[in-house]
Design a protein around this motif. Structure first.
Motif, PDB file in Angstrom:
ATOM      1  N   SER A   1      10.282 -24.642  53.919  1.00 26.33           N
ATOM      2  CA  SER A   1      10.715 -24.725  55.321  1.00 26.33           C
ATOM      3  C   SER A   1       9.927 -25.743  56.135  1.00 26.33           C
ATOM      4  O   SER A   1      10.217 -25.948  57.307  1.00 26.33           O
ATOM      5  CB  SER A   1      10.596 -23.348  55.980  1.00 26.33           C
TER       6      SER A   1
ATOM      7  N   PRO B   1       6.155 -32.453  62.795  1.00 26.86           N
ATOM      8  CA  PRO B   1       7.555 -32.447  62.363  1.00 26.86           C
ATOM      9  C   PRO B   1       7.674 -32.753  60.877  1.00 26.86           C
ATOM     10  O   PRO B   1       7.027 -33.680  60.365  1.00 26.86           O
ATOM     11  CB  PRO B   1       8.183 -33.552  63.219  1.00 26.86           C
TER      12      PRO B   1
ATOM     13  N   ASN C   1      12.025 -29.506  60.834  1.00 27.30           N
ATOM     14  CA  ASN C   1      11.235 -28.429  61.413  1.00 27.30           C
ATOM     15  C   ASN C   1      10.413 -29.047  62.530  1.00 27.30           C
ATOM     16  O   ASN C   1       9.466 -29.809  62.279  1.00 27.30           O
ATOM     17  CB  ASN C   1      10.330 -27.820  60.335  1.00 27.30           C
TER      18      ASN C   1
ATOM     19  N   ASN D   1      15.577 -27.378  66.289  1.00 25.90           N
ATOM     20  CA  ASN D   1      15.418 -26.558  65.096  1.00 25.90           C
ATOM     21  C   ASN D   1      16.734 -25.850  64.816  1.00 25.90           C
ATOM     22  O   ASN D   1      17.329 -25.250  65.704  1.00 25.90           O
ATOM     23  CB  ASN D   1      14.303 -25.529  65.302  1.00 25.90           C
TER      24      ASN D   1
ATOM     25  N   ARG E   1      15.796 -20.923  58.433  1.00 27.70           N
ATOM     26  CA  ARG E   1      15.929 -22.361  58.654  1.00 27.70           C
ATOM     27  C   ARG E   1      16.927 -23.004  57.696  1.00 27.70           C
ATOM     28  O   ARG E   1      17.039 -22.609  56.539  1.00 27.70           O
ATOM     29  CB  ARG E   1      14.551 -23.026  58.511  1.00 27.70           C
TER      30      ARG E   1
ATOM     31  N   TYR F   1      18.979 -23.097  62.510  1.00 31.26           N
ATOM     32  CA  TYR F   1      18.880 -21.890  61.689  1.00 31.26           C
ATOM     33  C   TYR F   1      20.285 -21.391  61.365  1.00 31.26           C
ATOM     34  O   TYR F   1      21.247 -21.705  62.060  1.00 31.26           O
ATOM     35  CB  TYR F   1      18.112 -20.783  62.433  1.00 31.26           C
TER      36      TYR F   1
ATOM     37  N   THR G   1      17.181 -30.112  57.377  1.00 32.35           N
ATOM     38  CA  THR G   1      17.017 -30.378  58.813  1.00 32.35           C
ATOM     39  C   THR G   1      15.532 -30.401  59.153  1.00 32.35           C
ATOM     40  O   THR G   1      14.693 -29.923  58.386  1.00 32.35           O
ATOM     41  CB  THR G   1      17.728 -29.319  59.668  1.00 32.35           C
TER      42      THR G   1
END
Length: 211
Positions: A83, A151, A138, A21, A132, A23, A136
């Motif tokens: 997100s 995912p 999650n 993950n 986030r 951020y 990409t």
């Protein structure tokens, strides 16, 4: 990772995309620590909504309701991110603003609190917050998988909203500050157990004792 350029940050994203993950600090850091005291400039305000907190039993309805909350909010976000399991919104400033006497840390954080209240957002007001990175994956942990999360790609919904100044959020900041302060004067005052003469005598003795 503490990155000094966009290129370095993007290289970090490419290295770890799909494996972890990812951020980004909602506010840039002035030194290599993740705490609030490392934040000396602020580039905007933000809010976060998790679908499961809106409606645990109906994800589709939760997503629709969450989007409507942002759509009805009178100040349009500059950026809205889906997100994967919620929405994250950013209200970017026209330029970076230094933490100062005019705009202390508490003012910036109270803006975030003021935004969170009407959109039913999470407590992500602190300047050290990370959010986030869109584009990409999650990757849910065991706790989130138990809630049914899978995912999913975090993605941009839009990134063409207006930019603002901290003054544009003054009313929200004041509202948040008032909500955090107890209003002692609203509670009924206890009735004195002594009559007025006894109270006056006691006060006179106190003054004499203090000189």
């Amino acid at each position: 990772r503490f990155c000094r350029s966009h290129e370095e940050a993007l290289a970090c994203v490419r290295e770890h995309a799909g494996k972890a993950n990812l951020y980004v600090g909602a506010s840039p850091r002035s030194r290599r620590i993740g705490k609030r005291e490392a934040v000396t400039i602020v580039t905007g305000a933000w809010a976060d909504i998790d679908f499961h907190q809106v409606n645990q039993s109906d994800r589709v309805q939760a997503e629709r309701t969450s989007r409507e909350l942002f759509d009805r909010f009178p100040i349009r976000p500059t950026i809205l991110v889906h997100s994967g399991n919620g929405f994250q919104a950013w209200w970017l400033f026209v330029r970076p603003y230094a933490v100062s006497k005019a705009f202390p840390v508490d003012y910036f954080e109270s803006i975030n609190r003021g935004i969170a209240r009407p959109v039913h957002g999470d407590a992500v007001h602190d300047l050290a917050r990370v959010l986030r990175v869109p584009g990409t994956m999650n990757l849910p942990d065991a706790r989130k998988r138990a809630r049914g999360c899978v995912p999913v790609m975090a993605r941009l919904v839009h990134a063409d909203g207006p930019t603002y100044t901290p003054e544009d959020f003054a009313a929200l900041a004041v509202t948040a500050a008032k909500a955090e302060c107890p209003h002692h004067h609203t509670a009924p005052l206890a009735q004195p157990t002594q009559d007025d003469t006894e109270i006056l005598d006691a006060f006179t003795r106190l003054l004499a004792g203090l000189g």
